[in-house]
Design an enzyme around this catalytic site. Structure first.
Site, PDB file in Angstrom:
ATOM      1  N   ARG A  63     -15.895  -3.786 -32.592  1.00  0.00           N
ATOM      2  CA  ARG A  63     -14.922  -3.113 -31.723  1.00  0.00           C
ATOM      3  C   ARG A  63     -15.554  -2.091 -30.795  1.00  0.00           C
ATOM      4  NH1 ARG A  63     -11.622  -0.295 -36.123  1.00  0.00           N
ATOM      5  NH2 ARG A  63     -13.784  -0.066 -36.837  1.00  0.00           N
TER       6      ARG A  63
ATOM      7  N   GLU B 107     -19.159  11.502 -34.969  1.00  0.00           N
ATOM      8  CA  GLU B 107     -18.666  12.876 -34.925  1.00  0.00           C
ATOM      9  C   GLU B 107     -19.551  13.656 -33.965  1.00  0.00           C
ATOM     10  OE1 GLU B 107     -18.484  14.733 -38.754  1.00  0.00           O
ATOM     11  OE2 GLU B 107     -17.047  13.271 -39.548  1.00  0.00           O
TER      12      GLU B 107
ATOM     13  N   GLN C 179     -14.354  27.211 -26.524  1.00  0.00           N
ATOM     14  CA  GLN C 179     -14.009  26.543 -25.266  1.00  0.00           C
ATOM     15  C   GLN C 179     -14.790  25.239 -25.144  1.00  0.00           C
ATOM     16  OE1 GLN C 179     -13.966  29.097 -21.740  1.00  0.00           O
ATOM     17  NE2 GLN C 179     -14.872  27.467 -20.514  1.00  0.00           N
TER      18      GLN C 179
ATOM     19  N   ASN D 283     -15.786  22.167 -22.390  1.00  0.00           N
ATOM     20  CA  ASN D 283     -15.857  21.856 -20.962  1.00  0.00           C
ATOM     21  C   ASN D 283     -16.340  20.424 -20.777  1.00  0.00           C
ATOM     22  OD1 ASN D 283     -15.306  24.607 -20.380  1.00  0.00           O
ATOM     23  ND2 ASN D 283     -17.473  25.098 -20.495  1.00  0.00           N
TER      24      ASN D 283
ATOM     25  N   ARG E 275     -27.153  20.885 -11.353  1.00  0.00           N
ATOM     26  CA  ARG E 275     -26.374  22.085 -11.639  1.00  0.00           C
ATOM     27  C   ARG E 275     -27.249  23.040 -12.446  1.00  0.00           C
ATOM     28  NH1 ARG E 275     -20.689  20.939 -10.866  1.00  0.00           N
ATOM     29  NH2 ARG E 275     -20.306  18.688 -10.743  1.00  0.00           N
TER      30      ARG E 275
ATOM     31  N   HIS F 291     -27.941  28.237 -15.002  1.00  0.00           N
ATOM     32  CA  HIS F 291     -26.846  29.171 -15.210  1.00  0.00           C
ATOM     33  C   HIS F 291     -26.935  29.908 -16.540  1.00  0.00           C
ATOM     34  CE1 HIS F 291     -24.475  26.007 -12.692  1.00  0.00           C
ATOM     35  NE2 HIS F 291     -25.164  26.815 -11.913  1.00  0.00           N
TER      36      HIS F 291
ATOM     37  N   LYS G  52     -24.299  26.903 -26.598  1.00  0.00           N
ATOM     38  CA  LYS G  52     -23.667  25.669 -26.139  1.00  0.00           C
ATOM     39  C   LYS G  52     -24.146  24.472 -26.948  1.00  0.00           C
ATOM     40  CE  LYS G  52     -23.396  27.201 -21.315  1.00  0.00           C
ATOM     41  NZ  LYS G  52     -23.885  26.972 -19.936  1.00  0.00           N
TER      42      LYS G  52
ATOM     43  N   TYR H  28     -19.554  19.884 -23.109  1.00  0.00           N
ATOM     44  CA  TYR H  28     -20.196  20.974 -23.821  1.00  0.00           C
ATOM     45  C   TYR H  28     -19.191  21.944 -24.411  1.00  0.00           C
ATOM     46  CZ  TYR H  28     -20.206  22.935 -19.010  1.00  0.00           C
ATOM     47  OH  TYR H  28     -19.880  23.332 -17.736  1.00  0.00           O
TER      48      TYR H  28
ATOM     49  N   LYS I 221     -23.917  28.163  -4.279  1.00  0.00           N
ATOM     50  CA  LYS I 221     -24.315  29.205  -5.227  1.00  0.00           C
ATOM     51  C   LYS I 221     -25.673  28.871  -5.847  1.00  0.00           C
ATOM     52  CE  LYS I 221     -21.029  30.676  -7.796  1.00  0.00           C
ATOM     53  NZ  LYS I 221     -20.004  30.774  -8.856  1.00  0.00           N
ATOM     54  N   ASP I 222     -25.865  27.607  -6.247  1.00  0.00           N
ATOM     55  CA  ASP I 222     -27.116  27.216  -6.885  1.00  0.00           C
ATOM     56  C   ASP I 222     -28.300  27.216  -5.925  1.00  0.00           C
ATOM     57  OD1 ASP I 222     -25.823  27.018  -9.289  1.00  0.00           O
ATOM     58  OD2 ASP I 222     -25.791  24.840  -9.358  1.00  0.00           O
TER      59      ASP I 222
END
Length: 195
Positions: free
Chosen positions: A24, A29, A47, A49, A59, A62, A71, A131, A172-173
């Site tokens: 299938r 996990e 949180q 994302n 990206r 940061h 993270k 993340y 910004k980057d």
């Protein structure tokens, strides 16, 4: 359910979940509080994302000053070149970077503790990056380092020749400051000290 591979950077782990495959499809996990705590990763995630990017999007790099985040990252689809830069003052790996290919076909993951800058480059036609974070996003406390900083010497070109000229970056980057090897950044616990 997980294989936790310690890296040369204190607190940084590559994680391989156990994959269950059958006719299938597959199941795994992506996080289990009990298993992570047993491995010494007592992360209180608050949180989740998910970002979607096309090939050539870069990206980073940061970090958050006021509300530093640990993270847990993986790709739900596609492949990215993922980079974590140690900004913990006093760390033996301060100013050095860890790099890894995160690939949705392998389902490998990366746990990054507080006190690191993070960035990634999309290598596949598109990618979905997931993340989990241990603190909430704080726009006032955003920080960054120029992705192609000469001191950090991250070899983006090795995985994507020509990317130095073709990277798709946010405004910004494009304008983050360079890394200061004499800067304070974070303490060993990942609390902001200031540049």
């Amino acid at each position: 359910m997980f294989e936790f591979k310690k890296c040369d950077f204190q607190g940084l782990y590559e994680i391989q979940p156990k994959i269950f495959n059958d006719s299938r499809g597959s199941f795994f996990e992506s996080w289990n509080k009990r298993d992570f705590e047993a491995a010494g990763l007592d992360a209180d995630f608050v949180q989740d994302n998910q970002s979607s990017s096309v090939k050539g999007v870069l990206r980073g790099l940061h970090f958050q000053k006021n509300h530093p985040q640990a993270k847990l990252l993986w790709t739900a689809a596609g492949t990215v070149f993922d980079v974590a830069v140690d900004l913990r003052n006093g760390s033996k790996t301060f100013g050095k970077h860890f790099k890894i290919i995160l690939d949705s076909s392998k389902h490998n993951m990366l746990y990054i503790p507080k006190g690191f800058a993070h960035g990634f480059l999309v290598l596949s036609d598109s990618a979905e990056i997931c993340y989990k974070c241990t603190d909430f996003y704080d726009a006032e406390g955003e920080g960054g380092i120029f992705w192609n900083d000469p001191f950090l010497n991250i070899d983006w070109e090795a995985v994507c020749p020509g990317i130095s000229k073709t990277a798709i970056l946010s405004e910004k980057d494009k304008n983050h400051p360079t890394f200061d090897p004499n800067g304070k950044y974070f303490d060993l616990s990942g609390h902001w000290l200031g540049v």
